[in-house]
Design a protein around this motif. Structure first.
Motif, PDB file in Angstrom:
ATOM      1  N   ILE A 197      38.003  24.280  32.159  1.00 39.49           N
ATOM      2  CA  ILE A 197      36.938  24.892  31.357  1.00 39.49           C
ATOM      3  C   ILE A 197      35.940  25.617  32.270  1.00 39.49           C
ATOM      4  O   ILE A 197      35.517  26.736  31.989  1.00 39.49           O
ATOM      5  N   ALA A 198      35.591  24.985  33.406  1.00 43.76           N
ATOM      6  CA  ALA A 198      34.633  25.599  34.326  1.00 43.76           C
ATOM      7  C   ALA A 198      35.174  26.942  34.804  1.00 43.76           C
ATOM      8  O   ALA A 198      34.433  27.927  34.897  1.00 43.76           O
ATOM      9  N   MET A 199      36.467  26.989  35.074  1.00 39.17           N
ATOM     10  CA  MET A 199      37.076  28.216  35.553  1.00 39.17           C
ATOM     11  C   MET A 199      36.963  29.327  34.502  1.00 39.17           C
ATOM     12  O   MET A 199      36.590  30.463  34.807  1.00 39.17           O
ATOM     13  N   LEU A 200      37.253  28.972  33.264  1.00 43.00           N
ATOM     14  CA  LEU A 200      37.222  29.976  32.201  1.00 43.00           C
ATOM     15  C   LEU A 200      35.797  30.455  31.935  1.00 43.00           C
ATOM     16  O   LEU A 200      35.550  31.646  31.741  1.00 43.00           O
ATOM     17  N   LEU A 201      34.860  29.516  31.963  1.00 43.67           N
ATOM     18  CA  LEU A 201      33.472  29.913  31.733  1.00 43.67           C
ATOM     19  C   LEU A 201      32.983  30.811  32.869  1.00 43.67           C
ATOM     20  O   LEU A 201      32.264  31.780  32.638  1.00 43.67           O
ATOM     21  N   THR A 202      33.385  30.484  34.100  1.00 43.82           N
ATOM     22  CA  THR A 202      33.032  31.344  35.229  1.00 43.82           C
ATOM     23  C   THR A 202      33.498  32.766  34.971  1.00 43.82           C
ATOM     24  O   THR A 202      32.753  33.726  35.194  1.00 43.82           O
ATOM     25  N   ALA A 203      34.717  32.866  34.478  1.00 44.40           N
ATOM     26  CA  ALA A 203      35.264  34.196  34.213  1.00 44.40           C
ATOM     27  C   ALA A 203      34.368  34.964  33.253  1.00 44.40           C
ATOM     28  O   ALA A 203      34.016  36.116  33.489  1.00 44.40           O
ATOM     29  N   ILE A 204      33.961  34.300  32.176  1.00 43.44           N
ATOM     30  CA  ILE A 204      33.141  34.981  31.174  1.00 43.44           C
ATOM     31  C   ILE A 204      31.809  35.420  31.781  1.00 43.44           C
ATOM     32  O   ILE A 204      31.356  36.553  31.593  1.00 43.44           O
ATOM     33  N   VAL A 205      31.200  34.529  32.538  1.00 42.49           N
ATOM     34  CA  VAL A 205      29.909  34.855  33.131  1.00 42.49           C
ATOM     35  C   VAL A 205      30.059  36.009  34.121  1.00 42.49           C
ATOM     36  O   VAL A 205      29.269  36.962  34.108  1.00 42.49           O
TER      37      VAL A 205
END
Lengths: 291, 426, 362
Positions: free
Chosen positions: A260-268
């Protein structure tokens, strides 16, 4: 938490992100084609490797076969299908999605739901109460080698210069005598071969089944979009960033939070840096040079 | 045709043999004066042959076809040849819903076998219940489904884990580390590990839930090494998680591992290169390696019909014996009337299955299974270490479900009945 | 002549260069087909109607993508995000409150939440200068985040009110669509649900026709054709994109609620990459600049996939792939615009007394 654990896990994750993304990144960055069948190209590489290893080939030879098979497939698909879709970005997504469907089910019909798997070579590195698979750790230098090799090909060779010229301005390149059609074909074949290499490298450590391609897709897309337009720099940087985040969060909170952290990083990253990490690097460079 | 409603007298049927039973039943048929011979019998077999669950679904489909072929060779059901509706749901739950409706409303199936995962079962169960459709779910599963129209033929988590976990505690020690697939089935199975650990004076010293999409187990392996348990309970599910075995072997993690979800479903010991599955102990009601004559004859018949088949998994055999069991019940009732057959099945039934002599626990719609502890050695040979009959206990003893008395469509969970199963209380 | 005039006046708001079918013949055909669709449950029964309702509700999802992608030039892989958000919201509201009134209100509230989600995501992207293919990948990533997140909500700690999110297994036993209060409530099943879905689809279709042929529609198309020039002409392109995205979110949300009530079930697979790709396939095959194309392609493709699956053939998925590939390669503008062009061609050649099409299809 053991520091070496973290280092090895980072190496593992970095390699995974870079190798999952690099084939996709070359085809997308150089040609603007989003290959939704990318995961299936990886699967073909893994099948080529595993089937040749089962037929008695030593693992390195089997891997070379895996890469070759995928490259040839890429060549055939480019000549028959993909080259018709260069100015139709979105249609190429649907076409490659359909190709993925055909490849997955085709392999299932040809070879069944599973084929005998190859075991992971090279044993492990033991340190105190812990140990880590040597092979998985070695994937890091391999990923770096791949990136380095691409850098040389695209910046130091005649081919690379022509290819980049084609990407930047096809009309001018054509006027200057570059066979742009051949450049596109070559780039697509290189991208396919890289996907095949990923499949070959992961064949001994993942489960080789027809549907395996989907396990690469998320990391691949996230890495490409986080990286931004410059293929090599972008893939390297996003591999580094995403690999670190995944390793740290997985260690602190568990595998789910790592993802999840990886995906959220992508969005940010996409929101803050519309040109990805490459864009950030370039603007910093411009500022430094401007002073 | 008189059926004693006491439930104490159970019919004894031979599901695998059949000549004697068939003759006896032929007598029943004429005596019962059923309308047999006129109506057709259609069985719905909805099993995945493509998509993510194809690996598990294909053997289920094969074994169903074998059972139906054998029944047809013996004259079918009630003198009718059995017809099938056997689409491929492609591991897509949306499609399962459509096909289940089609099976019930358009194909008018007399009984339905469908689905591998619990998610699929829960997707179609409302449609089943609404249409009062007789349904057999054959996967080993988390347990607790008390449903008037659903017969759960697979062993429950309590049965599977209840066979292997005490064995592991006895042989390796009492510190358990659980790794489980992060979805409903994995969570509930982990709950059962805690309940059974408590009952066997062991303790769970670590627990990790792994999303189904994960293929990289580096950190999990490190975590296990750090916790240093006596054994691991590995409740991993699906193709992605199969990567764990090569990775743990390559990392040199050689703690013994117990499981209820690996080998008997996805035959990893056949697919992976030895010694990936060395020292893995599974609690299952079936693996094709069971050395009994009865099983080996069954295995022979299976591969005679499907020479290219990969394996006969636990679920395949559950499809096989339950189709035979359904046929006996229909013959006993003298029609394919679903309500009558359900009532008949609820009186219980002894079944001679490839795994051994087992029985249907009528009031809870589950099976008493012949559970074995299987060990996989470093050459991937399978040996049987332990064997015992284990009944379904959660619904029958703890919950007190009785489908002969009450109509229900509930799934019960252990957290409501056991303190140690309730993760939120810790 | 008087009747014809009324007819012409009625159809005018729905016609223009941005849609196919701007002739009297088209509308007569439209009404005939519509009458057939309305009568379908009477001829084929409630089971057939409820099967068909699934295709119709998918068509609304396809329309939501057409208006965003075909008319405004933004390819979103995230329509399933709003579809799923609305489906889950409907489930959580109706199952927590357990009354007919709550279920009635759950429909508009869930659609509202999907719209809100689209507004937030749209603001985030369009006011953050996220453009072109990066929008496509970002929306895909958002869908995948939700897929990953919802798939791990199996534990007992993941309950909203009294309803467990259920993780990978999803939420079963979602109530059917209901309208009314207490005893006076009507629950829509079978044929009634089909008619409601058909009405929603026709309303969406006609509403979008009016929209794209109106002033705002021209701005949308201008944005698609050249964003910078449209901006220079004084239009707030970001606002246009945001509004269209929100409208698409609302339509996808409506489709999502219908989906959740159709099977009384929703699961994280609605956010998965397979389901996220499917709307793009429908729209690309049907012709992405054609509302009618999206509807026809959706219904035909889904019906075809279901028939293939029912045969149990292992070649089903291969056939689907080959047909899609062929459609993309040989009918690049989409099947329905191609058919329309062919029809117009035929008519022009043979009709001696044709009613002049005032808006020739693009």
């Amino acid at each position: 938490m053991n520091a070496l654990n973290l280092v090895f896990q980072f190496a593992d994750n970095f390699a995974f992100v870079v190798l999952a993304a690099v084939g996709l990144a070359v085809i997308f960055g150089m040609m603007g084609v989003i290959n939704l069948g990318h995961g299936e190209f990886i699967m073909i590489g893994a099948y080529g490797t595993t089937l040749s290893a089962n037929a008695g080939a030593p693992l390195p030879v089997a891997m070379a076969v895996g890469v070759l098979v995928t490259a040839v497939m890429g060549f055939v698909l480019e000549r028959t299908i993909i080259h018709r879709l260069y100015d139709r970005l979105f249609d190429s997504m649907v076409a490659t999605w359909a190709l993925g469907l055909i490849l997955t089910q085709g392999m299932r019909i040809l070879f069944g739901n599973s084929i005998p798997q190859v075991s992971t070579p090279l044993g492990n590195i033991a340190y105190g109460e812990f140990s880590y698979s040597t092979y998985r750790v070695l994937l890091l230098p391999v990923a770096l080698l791949v990136l380095g090799g691409l850098y040389v090909v695209f910046t130091r060779t005649e081919f690379g210069i022509r290819a980049r010229a084609t990407i930047q301005d096809p009309d001018t390149a054509r006027a200057l005598g570059v066979d742009t059609d051949r450049m596109y074909t070559a780039t697509f074949v290189i991208g396919s071969a890289l996907a095949g290499l990923t499949g070959a490298l992961y064949a001994p450590t993942l489960t080789v089944v027809p549907g395996m391609g989907s396990s690469f897709l998320v990391e691949a897309f996230v890495a490409v979009v986080v990286g931004g337009p410059s293929v090599l720099l972008g893939t390297t940087l996003s591999g580094g960033l995403l690999g670190t985040i995944d390793a740290v969060f997985t260690n602190l909170f568990g595998t789910f939070y790592g993802q999840i952290a990886m995906l959220l990083t992508a969005i940010v990253v996409i929101r803050v840096l519309s040109n990805g990490l490459t864009g950030l690097v370039e603007s910093v460079r411009n500022r430094v040079e401007g002073e | 045709m008189t059926e004693q409603r006491s439930g104490l007298s159970r019919r004894s049927f031979l599901a695998t043999g059949g000549a004697i039973g068939g003759a006896a039943l032929a007598g029943c048929l004429t005596g019962g004066g059923g309308s047999g011979g006129e109506e057709t019998v259609t069985l719905g077999i909805i099993e995945d042959r493509s998509g993510n669950f194809a690996l598990n679904g294909t053997p289920k489909y094969n074994a169903s076809m074998l059972a139906i072929e054998e029944l047809n060779e013996e004259g079918g059901i009630l003198g009718n040849e059995i017809e099938t509706f056997a689409p491929d749901p492609q591991s897509d739950n949306q499609r399962y819903q459509q096909l289940t409706r089609q099976a019930i409303n358009e194909e008018n199936v007399d009984a339905l076998w469908a689905g591998y995962s619990s998610a699929t079962r829960e997707t179609i169960r409302p449609i089943i219940d609404q249409n009062e459709q007789l349904y057999f779910y054959t996967t080993q599963y988390e347990g607790g489904v008390c449903d008037s129209y659903t017969f759960c033929m697979g062993a429950t988590a309590r049965q599977q884990l209840g066979s292997v976990l005490p064995y592991m505690v006895e042989n390796f020690g009492s510190d358990i580390y659980t790794i489980a697939a992060d979805y409903n089935f994995g969570q509930l199975s982990a709950d059962w590990v805690r309940v059974l650990a408590d009952e066997n004076d062991a303790n769970v010293i670590g627990e990790e839930f792994i999303p189904l999409s994960v293929t990289d187990f580096g950190s999990t392996i490190n975590n296990i090494q750090e916790a240093d348990p006596d054994f691991v309970m590995a409740l991993l599910v699906g193709a992605n998680h199969t990567s764990f075995w090569n990775q743990r072997t390559s990392a040199g993690l050689d703690v013994p591992m117990g499981t209820s979800t690996v080998m008997a479903q996805g035959y990893q010991h056949k697919r992976l290169d030895p010694p990936a599955m060395a020292n893995v102990y599974g609690g299952f009601n079936y693996m094709e390696e069971i050395p009994t004559d009865r099983n080996q004859e069954f295995v022979e018949r299976y591969y005679e019909k499907f020479p290219d088949a990969a394996y006969i998994n636990e679920e395949a055999v559950n499809n096989y014996f339950s189709i035979k069991m359904y046929a006996r019940a229909a013959e006993a009732v003298g029609s394919t009337n679903q309500a009558d057959i359900i009532e008949e099945l609820e009186t219980g039934m002894d079944v001679s299955a490839p795994e051994g002599d087992i029985s249907l626990q009528g009031p809870v719609h589950h099976m008493t299974h012949n559970m074995r502890v299987f060990r996989c050695d470093e050459n991937h040979n399978i040996t049987v270490e332990d064997e015992q009959l284990i009944p379904e206990q959660f619904l029958s003893e703890t919950v007190g479900c009785n489908l002969r008395e009450n109509e229900e469509t509930t799934q019960y969970v252990p957290a409501d009945y056991y303190e140690e199963a309730d993760a939120t209380q810790e | 002549m008087g009747l014809g005039d009324t007819f012409d006046r009625l159809r005018r708001p729905f016609e223009g260069p941005n849609t196919l079918g701007n002739s009297r013949a088209f509308w007569v055909g439209f009404l005939v087909v519509l009458a057939g669709l309305v009568g379908y449950p009477i001829g084929f029964g409630s089971y057939a109607a409820s099967s068909a309702a699934l295709y119709l509700l998918y068509a609304i999802l396809a329309l939501s993508l057409t208006v965003i992608w075909g008319y405004t030039g933004i390819l979103s892989f995230g329509q399933v995000v709003f579809f799923g958000v609305a489906g889950y919201s409907f489930a959580l509201i109706s199952m927590n409150l357990e009354s007919a009134l709550a279920t009635t209100l759950a429909l508009p509230v869930a659609v509202g939440l999907a719209t809100l989600a689209a507004l937030v995501l749209g603001y985030f992207m369009f006011y953050g200068e996220v453009r072109d293919v990066y929008v496509t990948i970002l929306t895909l990533v958002v869908a995948l985040v939700l897929n990953t997140f919802m798939a791990q909500t199996a534990g007992s700690e993941w309950t909203v009110g009294s309803v467990a999110l259920g993780g990978f297994n999803g939420i079963p036993a979602i109530p059917s669509l209901t309208f009314g209060v207490g005893e006076a409530a009507v629950t829509l099943d079978g044929s009634a649900f089909y008619w409601f879905t058909l009405a929603a689809l026709v309303a969406s279709y006609l509403g979008l026709r009016a929209l794209v042929n109106g002033r705002f529609g021209y701005t949308m198309v201008a944005t698609r054709e050249d964003e910078d020039r449209t901006e220079m002409l004084g239009y707030d392109v970001r606002r246009v994109k945001l509004l269209v995205f929100a409208l698409g979110g609302a339509l996808a949300g409506l489709s999502g609620v219908l989906y959740a009530t159709w099977g009384n079930y929703i699961s994280p697979s609605v956010f998965g990459i397979t389901f996220a790709s499917i709307p793009v396939v429908w729209v690309a095959v049907g012709g992405r600049r054609s509302l009618l194309g999206a509807i026809v392609a959706t219904v035909v493709i889904e019906w075809f996939r279901q028939q293939l699956s029912a045969t149990g053939s292992q070649y089903a998925l291969i056939i689907v792939g080959v047909v899609l590939l062929a459609a993309i390669l040989f009918v690049p503008e989409g099947v329905v615009p191609r058919l329309d062009a062919a029809l117009t061609d035929v008519r022009d050649r043979f009709a001696t007394n044709a009613d002049t099409p005032e808006g020739t299809p693009e």
